[in-house]
Write a protein that holds these residues in place. Structure first.
Motif, PDB file in Angstrom:
ATOM      1  N   LEU A 102      17.731  -3.727   0.812  1.00  0.00           N
ATOM      2  CA  LEU A 102      16.331  -4.134   0.665  1.00  0.00           C
ATOM      3  C   LEU A 102      15.389  -2.968   0.968  1.00  0.00           C
ATOM      4  CD1 LEU A 102      16.588  -7.689   2.221  1.00  0.00           C
ATOM      5  CD2 LEU A 102      16.171  -7.131  -0.174  1.00  0.00           C
ATOM      6  N   ASP A 103      15.743  -2.119   1.935  1.00  0.00           N
ATOM      7  CA  ASP A 103      14.953  -0.912   2.197  1.00  0.00           C
ATOM      8  C   ASP A 103      14.973   0.011   0.974  1.00  0.00           C
ATOM      9  OD1 ASP A 103      14.430  -1.805   4.773  1.00  0.00           O
ATOM     10  OD2 ASP A 103      15.959  -0.533   5.710  1.00  0.00           O
ATOM     11  N   GLU A 104      16.122   0.087   0.321  1.00  0.00           N
ATOM     12  CA  GLU A 104      16.269   0.947  -0.849  1.00  0.00           C
ATOM     13  C   GLU A 104      15.403   0.471  -2.017  1.00  0.00           C
ATOM     14  OE1 GLU A 104      19.834   2.998  -3.467  1.00  0.00           O
ATOM     15  OE2 GLU A 104      20.365   1.773  -1.731  1.00  0.00           O
ATOM     16  N   VAL A 105      15.179  -0.836  -2.120  1.00  0.00           N
ATOM     17  CA  VAL A 105      14.284  -1.358  -3.170  1.00  0.00           C
ATOM     18  C   VAL A 105      12.921  -0.701  -3.035  1.00  0.00           C
ATOM     19  CG1 VAL A 105      13.036  -3.399  -3.988  1.00  0.00           C
ATOM     20  CG2 VAL A 105      15.478  -3.570  -3.443  1.00  0.00           C
ATOM     21  N   ASP A 107       8.512  -7.176   4.250  1.00  0.00           N
ATOM     22  CA  ASP A 107       8.249  -5.735   4.217  1.00  0.00           C
ATOM     23  C   ASP A 107       7.914  -5.268   2.803  1.00  0.00           C
ATOM     24  OD1 ASP A 107       8.697  -5.607   6.938  1.00  0.00           O
ATOM     25  OD2 ASP A 107      10.709  -4.746   6.753  1.00  0.00           O
ATOM     26  N   LEU A 108       8.601  -5.820   1.789  1.00  0.00           N
ATOM     27  CA  LEU A 108       8.298  -5.482   0.403  1.00  0.00           C
ATOM     28  C   LEU A 108       6.871  -5.907   0.053  1.00  0.00           C
ATOM     29  CD1 LEU A 108       9.184  -4.471  -2.403  1.00  0.00           C
ATOM     30  CD2 LEU A 108      10.042  -6.788  -2.849  1.00  0.00           C
ATOM     31  N   HIS A 109       6.495  -7.092   0.476  1.00  0.00           N
ATOM     32  CA  HIS A 109       5.131  -7.580   0.231  1.00  0.00           C
ATOM     33  C   HIS A 109       4.099  -6.671   0.890  1.00  0.00           C
ATOM     34  CE1 HIS A 109       1.575 -10.082   1.072  1.00  0.00           C
ATOM     35  NE2 HIS A 109       1.772 -10.447  -0.173  1.00  0.00           N
ATOM     36  N   ARG A 110       4.334  -6.287   2.131  1.00  0.00           N
ATOM     37  CA  ARG A 110       3.403  -5.401   2.849  1.00  0.00           C
ATOM     38  C   ARG A 110       3.341  -4.021   2.199  1.00  0.00           C
ATOM     39  NH1 ARG A 110       5.075  -7.278   8.961  1.00  0.00           N
ATOM     40  NH2 ARG A 110       3.661  -9.047   9.048  1.00  0.00           N
ATOM     41  N   TYR A 111       4.480  -3.518   1.779  1.00  0.00           N
ATOM     42  CA  TYR A 111       4.536  -2.228   1.099  1.00  0.00           C
ATOM     43  C   TYR A 111       3.678  -2.273  -0.165  1.00  0.00           C
ATOM     44  CZ  TYR A 111       6.443   1.776  -1.428  1.00  0.00           C
ATOM     45  OH  TYR A 111       6.577   2.950  -2.125  1.00  0.00           O
ATOM     46  N   ARG A 142       1.168  -4.252  -0.832  1.00  0.00           N
ATOM     47  CA  ARG A 142      -0.249  -4.339  -0.459  1.00  0.00           C
ATOM     48  C   ARG A 142      -0.796  -2.959  -0.077  1.00  0.00           C
ATOM     49  NH1 ARG A 142      -1.561  -8.043   4.417  1.00  0.00           N
ATOM     50  NH2 ARG A 142      -0.120  -9.316   3.264  1.00  0.00           N
ATOM     51  N   ARG A 143      -0.021  -2.198   0.709  1.00  0.00           N
ATOM     52  CA  ARG A 143      -0.464  -0.854   1.120  1.00  0.00           C
ATOM     53  C   ARG A 143      -0.607   0.092  -0.066  1.00  0.00           C
ATOM     54  NH1 ARG A 143       3.464  -1.439   5.072  1.00  0.00           N
ATOM     55  NH2 ARG A 143       4.782   0.069   3.988  1.00  0.00           N
ATOM     56  N   HIS A 144       0.174  -0.126  -1.124  1.00  0.00           N
ATOM     57  CA  HIS A 144       0.156   0.771  -2.271  1.00  0.00           C
ATOM     58  C   HIS A 144      -0.590   0.186  -3.472  1.00  0.00           C
ATOM     59  CE1 HIS A 144       3.327   2.586   0.168  1.00  0.00           C
ATOM     60  NE2 HIS A 144       2.929   3.698  -0.401  1.00  0.00           N
ATOM     61  N   GLY A 145      -1.341  -0.883  -3.249  1.00  0.00           N
ATOM     62  CA  GLY A 145      -2.187  -1.440  -4.294  1.00  0.00           C
ATOM     63  C   GLY A 145      -1.460  -2.233  -5.365  1.00  0.00           C
ATOM     64  N   ALA A 146      -0.261  -2.703  -5.063  1.00  0.00           N
ATOM     65  CA  ALA A 146       0.508  -3.486  -6.042  1.00  0.00           C
ATOM     66  C   ALA A 146       0.554  -4.945  -5.611  1.00  0.00           C
ATOM     67  CB  ALA A 146       1.931  -2.941  -6.160  1.00  0.00           C
ATOM     68  N   THR A 147       0.578  -5.831  -6.584  1.00  0.00           N
ATOM     69  CA  THR A 147       0.788  -7.245  -6.323  1.00  0.00           C
ATOM     70  C   THR A 147       2.286  -7.501  -6.327  1.00  0.00           C
ATOM     71  OG1 THR A 147      -1.282  -7.830  -7.416  1.00  0.00           O
ATOM     72  CG2 THR A 147       0.355  -9.584  -7.186  1.00  0.00           C
ATOM     73  N   VAL A 148       2.793  -8.132  -5.282  1.00  0.00           N
ATOM     74  CA  VAL A 148       4.216  -8.458  -5.203  1.00  0.00           C
ATOM     75  C   VAL A 148       4.361  -9.956  -5.409  1.00  0.00           C
ATOM     76  CG1 VAL A 148       6.280  -8.466  -3.755  1.00  0.00           C
ATOM     77  CG2 VAL A 148       4.691  -6.525  -3.663  1.00  0.00           C
ATOM     78  N   LEU A 149       5.102 -10.320  -6.457  1.00  0.00           N
ATOM     79  CA  LEU A 149       5.353 -11.712  -6.789  1.00  0.00           C
ATOM     80  C   LEU A 149       6.817 -12.009  -6.483  1.00  0.00           C
ATOM     81  CD1 LEU A 149       3.660 -11.647 -10.302  1.00  0.00           C
ATOM     82  CD2 LEU A 149       2.616 -12.244  -8.121  1.00  0.00           C
TER      83      LEU A 149
END
Length: 148
Positions: free
Chosen positions: A36-39, A70-74, A76-83
């Protein structure tokens, strides 16, 4: 297409213009934390939408849930919407149990359930359809169209 992961969780990443489709398959548990970190590490810069499909995730523990948070937060920090969508029964139960336990503890996770489920379902067709139609090469396999 990029496929990786070992142990209980396999990941396939496909990019469609500004959208990255993340297909998880297997068990998202403590043994899958590094996968998951690698994603996050493999997400290209400038991505607008990360669509994470959980249809083939049969089991998730709190480590797997933390990886999705963590993927969701990442994103958000990089301006992407995570669905994050296609939650299966056991992972969805874990999500709800965790959020019910944390509700009102002021840890910043209040409302995360809506972000991860309702928001995702409402916008999935928009983001995936637009990416598939506008940006996918003609011969590239894409995610299945949403049910209408």
């Amino acid at each position: 297409m990029d496929t990786f992961g070992s142990g209980p969780l396999r990941v396939t990443l496909r990019r469609y213009g500004p959208t990255v489709h993340v297909l998880l398959a297997g068990e998202a548990d403590h043994q899958a934390v590094h996968t998951l970190d690698e994603v996050r590490a493999r997400l290209p810069r400038g991505v607008a939408v990360v669509a994470c499909d959980l249809q083939n995730v049969s089991f998730m523990d709190v480590s797997g849930l933390r990886g999705l948070i963590d993927l969701h937060r990442y994103g958000r920090r990089h301006g992407a919407t995570v669905l994050i969508y296609n939650w299966q029964r056991q992972p969805l139960q874990l999500l709800h149990l965790t959020l019910n336990h944390l509700d009102g503890h002021g840890d910043g996770l209040s409302g995360l359930s809506e972000i991860l489920t309702e928001h995702t379902e409402a916008q999935l067709a928009l983001g995936i359809d637009a990416a598939r139609v506008e940006y996918a090469p003609a011969d590239a396999p894409g995610p299945p169209p949403p049910a209408r």
